[in-house]
Design a protein around this motif. Structure first.
Motif, PDB file in Angstrom:
ATOM      1  N   HIS A  15     -13.985  38.216 -87.641  1.00  0.00           N
ATOM      2  CA  HIS A  15     -14.395  37.356 -88.758  1.00  0.00           C
ATOM      3  C   HIS A  15     -15.065  36.086 -88.254  1.00  0.00           C
TER       4      HIS A  15
ATOM      5  N   GLU B  35     -10.737  38.344 -98.227  1.00  0.00           N
ATOM      6  CA  GLU B  35     -11.586  38.144 -99.412  1.00  0.00           C
ATOM      7  C   GLU B  35     -11.114  36.956-100.253  1.00  0.00           C
TER       8      GLU B  35
ATOM      9  N   MET C 298     -18.571  36.867 -86.728  1.00  0.00           N
ATOM     10  CA  MET C 298     -19.538  37.246 -87.763  1.00  0.00           C
ATOM     11  C   MET C 298     -19.953  36.035 -88.599  1.00  0.00           C
TER      12      MET C 298
ATOM     13  N   LYS D  43     -12.987  55.452 -88.715  1.00  0.00           N
ATOM     14  CA  LYS D  43     -12.559  55.092 -87.353  1.00  0.00           C
ATOM     15  C   LYS D  43     -11.038  55.065 -87.257  1.00  0.00           C
TER      16      LYS D  43
ATOM     17  N   TYR E 145     -24.940  47.902 -91.969  1.00  0.00           N
ATOM     18  CA  TYR E 145     -26.211  48.243 -91.329  1.00  0.00           C
ATOM     19  C   TYR E 145     -26.462  49.752 -91.274  1.00  0.00           C
ATOM     20  N   ASP E 146     -25.403  50.586 -91.393  1.00  0.00           N
ATOM     21  CA  ASP E 146     -25.648  52.037 -91.420  1.00  0.00           C
ATOM     22  C   ASP E 146     -26.532  52.355 -92.630  1.00  0.00           C
TER      23      ASP E 146
ATOM     24  N   HIS F  26     -10.799  51.299 -98.093  1.00  0.00           N
ATOM     25  CA  HIS F  26     -11.371  50.558 -96.961  1.00  0.00           C
ATOM     26  C   HIS F  26     -10.716  49.210 -96.725  1.00  0.00           C
ATOM     27  N   ARG F  27      -9.820  48.803 -97.614  1.00  0.00           N
ATOM     28  CA  ARG F  27      -9.230  47.465 -97.525  1.00  0.00           C
ATOM     29  C   ARG F  27      -8.455  47.325 -96.217  1.00  0.00           C
TER      30      ARG F  27
ATOM     31  N   THR G 136     -17.235  38.512 -99.844  1.00  0.00           N
ATOM     32  CA  THR G 136     -17.355  38.965 -98.450  1.00  0.00           C
ATOM     33  C   THR G 136     -17.667  37.776 -97.538  1.00  0.00           C
TER      34      THR G 136
ATOM     35  N   HIS H 112     -15.448  55.448 -95.889  1.00  0.00           N
ATOM     36  CA  HIS H 112     -16.021  54.188 -95.380  1.00  0.00           C
ATOM     37  C   HIS H 112     -15.925  54.202 -93.843  1.00  0.00           C
ATOM     38  N   PRO H 113     -16.933  53.657 -93.134  1.00  0.00           N
ATOM     39  CA  PRO H 113     -16.899  53.729 -91.657  1.00  0.00           C
ATOM     40  C   PRO H 113     -15.646  53.107 -91.034  1.00  0.00           C
TER      41      PRO H 113
ATOM     42  N   ASN I 214     -12.420  33.861 -98.619  1.00  0.00           N
ATOM     43  CA  ASN I 214     -13.872  33.775 -98.828  1.00  0.00           C
ATOM     44  C   ASN I 214     -14.220  33.282-100.225  1.00  0.00           C
TER      45      ASN I 214
HETATM   46  C1  UD1 Z   1     -16.534  44.342 -95.996  1.00  0.00           C
HETATM   47  C2  UD1 Z   1     -15.987  43.130 -96.737  1.00  0.00           C
HETATM   48  C3  UD1 Z   1     -15.104  43.588 -97.889  1.00  0.00           C
HETATM   49  C4  UD1 Z   1     -15.858  44.529 -98.800  1.00  0.00           C
HETATM   50  C5  UD1 Z   1     -16.455  45.673 -97.981  1.00  0.00           C
HETATM   51  C6  UD1 Z   1     -17.331  46.539 -98.839  1.00  0.00           C
HETATM   52  C7  UD1 Z   1     -15.499  41.063 -95.510  1.00  0.00           C
HETATM   53  C8  UD1 Z   1     -14.435  40.251 -94.936  1.00  0.00           C
HETATM   54  N1  UD1 Z   1     -15.166  42.306 -95.875  1.00  0.00           N
HETATM   55  O1  UD1 Z   1     -15.443  45.049 -95.445  1.00  0.00           O
HETATM   56  O2  UD1 Z   1     -14.681  42.469 -98.646  1.00  0.00           O
HETATM   57  O3  UD1 Z   1     -14.982  45.036 -99.766  1.00  0.00           O
HETATM   58  O4  UD1 Z   1     -17.253  45.149 -96.908  1.00  0.00           O
HETATM   59  O5  UD1 Z   1     -17.482  47.817 -98.320  1.00  0.00           O
HETATM   60  O6  UD1 Z   1     -16.620  40.619 -95.636  1.00  0.00           O
HETATM   61  N2  UD1 Z   1     -19.006  49.563 -89.909  1.00  0.00           N
HETATM   62  C9  UD1 Z   1     -19.914  50.535 -89.540  1.00  0.00           C
HETATM   63  N3  UD1 Z   1     -21.144  50.508 -90.150  1.00  0.00           N
HETATM   64  C10 UD1 Z   1     -21.514  49.590 -91.067  1.00  0.00           C
HETATM   65  C11 UD1 Z   1     -20.590  48.595 -91.412  1.00  0.00           C
HETATM   66  C12 UD1 Z   1     -19.350  48.594 -90.829  1.00  0.00           C
HETATM   67  O7  UD1 Z   1     -19.625  51.386 -88.717  1.00  0.00           O
HETATM   68  O8  UD1 Z   1     -22.658  49.649 -91.573  1.00  0.00           O
HETATM   69  C13 UD1 Z   1     -17.653  49.591 -89.296  1.00  0.00           C
HETATM   70  C14 UD1 Z   1     -17.524  48.732 -88.044  1.00  0.00           C
HETATM   71  O9  UD1 Z   1     -16.662  49.386 -87.152  1.00  0.00           O
HETATM   72  C15 UD1 Z   1     -16.839  47.488 -88.564  1.00  0.00           C
HETATM   73  C16 UD1 Z   1     -15.966  48.027 -89.676  1.00  0.00           C
HETATM   74  O10 UD1 Z   1     -16.714  49.107 -90.236  1.00  0.00           O
HETATM   75  O11 UD1 Z   1     -16.104  46.822 -87.570  1.00  0.00           O
HETATM   76  C17 UD1 Z   1     -15.633  47.007 -90.746  1.00  0.00           C
HETATM   77  O12 UD1 Z   1     -16.819  46.423 -91.251  1.00  0.00           O
HETATM   78  P1  UD1 Z   1     -16.816  44.930 -91.835  1.00  0.00           P
HETATM   79  O13 UD1 Z   1     -18.177  44.624 -92.329  1.00  0.00           O
HETATM   80  O14 UD1 Z   1     -16.191  43.989 -90.876  1.00  0.00           O
HETATM   81  O15 UD1 Z   1     -15.806  44.991 -93.039  1.00  0.00           O
HETATM   82  P2  UD1 Z   1     -15.648  46.037 -94.227  1.00  0.00           P
HETATM   83  O16 UD1 Z   1     -14.353  46.730 -94.037  1.00  0.00           O
HETATM   84  O17 UD1 Z   1     -16.878  46.839 -94.375  1.00  0.00           O
END
Ligand code: UD1
Ligand code: UDP
Length: 374
Positions: free
Chosen positions: A67, A129, A70, A240, A39-40, A204-205, A96, A235-236, A132
């Motif tokens: 998980h 993944e 969501m 963190k 969403y960012d 980011h994994r 995902t 990656h966010p 999924n």
């Molecule tokens: C997700 C996918 C991963 C994919 C990756 C691509 C799953 C299980 N994981 O991982 O397979 O490789 O996206 O980048 O679907 N966050 C933000 N802003 C955002 C999005 C996320 O701050 O716009 C932060 C939040 O703290 C969040 C964390 O990132 O809890 C992880 O985000 P999440 O969407 O759960 O998984 P990804 O690591 O992004």
């Protein structure tokens, strides 16, 4: 024929963009559904701008969470939207949570599912993944597989061969279409000198960045590789955790490391294609690196993209400090080694995957083969 496309994260937007372009080019009816997992601005909207995509018709707005939470939110939201939209087919991409929820919601409504990038297997069930993509493949009717190897994975699982379509990977379509646009529009390279040996780093994994030992070991390697110019769009999730584990500061203080926010696609594509090495745990980057003949060192112990390793363009260096630094330095010191990696043949097709995906879908629809059987 009406196609519903479900996506939710950065790589899905990038890899579905060529399919959406193809649908629009043919004037077909479609509905674009964003789950809102990313969403960012720099993880989602930026890619709609860079790739000139239409705004989604629906956004479920799930945001971040566990998980279970969501996936549950997505299921509820997607079911509602699909009931209203009544598509002839739902397309999902990759591995995902959107793929899991989208495929499950659709199949339970008896809507056929087409899985783009089906059949990949890391054979590591600790990865979210892997679960999924396996669940999505159980729910799917049509399998658009990138390579023969992924087709074989599905055949071994008993999938009907007629429904397995070897199309190539749409990532190549996206790379080839956008690299020229990127070199016109992006000025990212002006920040670097000719002599910089750029390492494009992404991380980011979950198994790397949620684990302080593994993340610490990778960061140690990065800090040691001072002979390179390491560019790290963070990656966010990773940002963190780097902050939480007290590692962010060390990277900020390292003169050879440039930390950045996640980059737009055009900037990133140009940076990547001009890199000396790609260092990554991303799935998509393993494919893009071989597409641009850039040696890839993958920060994992397994991969669902074994074709890149077999072709010679990708080495699994894990999270092992010495393996990472040793292999990166060998690329610097041994030109033959580097040349061999650069000459690896791209296994992911000719950049026309999206055309095949739509053509084959239309054919099977015409032949009445998309209907769900009892
Ligand atoms: C997700 C996918 C991963 C994919 C990756 C691509 C799953 C299980 N994981 O991982 O397979 O490789 O996206 O980048 O679907 N966050 C933000 N802003 C955002 C999005 C996320 O701050 O716009 C932060 C939040 O703290 C969040 C964390 O990132 O809890 C992880 O985000 P999440 O969407 O759960 O998984 P990804 O690591 O992004
Ligand atoms: N990418 C990008 N900006 C960045 C990092 C990556 O545009 O700062 C692109 C990259 O070119 C690739 C995709 O994002 O197409 C990969 O996404 P990610 O690594 O998040 O997910 P994965 O492929 O591992 O699922």
């Amino acid at each position: 024929m009406k196609i519903a496309i479900i996506l939710g994260t950065r790589p899905e937007i990038i890899k579905m963009a060529p399919v959406i372009d193809e649908i629009r080019k043919r004037g077909m009816e479609f509905s674009l559904i964003h789950t809102g997992q990313h969403y960012d601005h720099e993880m989602s909207d930026q890619f709609f701008i860079d790739l000139e995509l239409p705004a989604p018709h629906h956004n479920i707005g799930v945001g971040s969470g566990s998980h279970g939470a969501m996936t549950a939110e997505m299921l509820r939201g997607l079911e509602e939207v699909l009931l209203r939209e009544e598509p002839d087919i739902v397309m999902v991409q990759g591995d995902t949570n959107a793929v899991l929820a989208g495929a499950l919601a659709a199949v339970k409504l008896h809507i056929p599912v087409g899985h783009v990038e089906a059949g990949l297997r890391s054979f590591d069930r600790t990865m979210p993944e892997e679960i999924n993509r396996m669940v999505a493949d159980v729910c799917s009717k049509l399998y658009y597989v990138p390579t023969e190897e992924s087709a074989i994975n599905l055949l071994m699982e008993g999938v009907d061969p007629e429904m397995i379509l070897v199309t190539g990977n749409t990532v190549v379509d996206a790379c080839l279409r956008n690299i020229e646009i990127a070199s016109r529009k992006s000025d990212i390279l002006s920040e670097f000198s000719e002599d910089d040996r750029i390492v494009a780093l992404t991380l980011h994994r979950a198994e790397n960045v949620d684990n302080p030992e593994r993340l610490g070991s990778i960061i140690d390697a990065i800090l040691e590789l001072e002979e390179f110019r390491i560019v790290f769009p963070v990656h966010p999730r990773t940002r963190k955790n780097l902050e939480r584990f007290g590692l962010y500061r060390m990277l900020q203080d390292a003169a050879h490391v440039t930390l950045m926010k996640p980059m737009g696609y055009l900037d990133f594509l140009l940076l990547l294609s001009n890199s000396f090495i790609v260092l990554t745990d991303s799935g998509g980057l393993q494919e893009e690196a071989i597409t641009f003949n850039v040696p890839c060192l993958t920060l994992r112990y397994n991969t669902e993209r074994p074709e890149t390793v077999e072709a010679g363009g990708n080495i699994l260096v894990g999270a092992d400090r010495e393996m990472i630094t040793g292999t990166a330095r060998r690329l610097l010191e041994d030109p033959d080694f580097r040349r061999r990696m650069m000459e690896a043949e791209n296994p992911y097709g000719d950049g026309h995957a999206s055309e095949r995906i739509i053509e084959e879908t239309l054919r099977l629809h015409r032949e009445g083969k998309l209907a769900m059987e009892a």
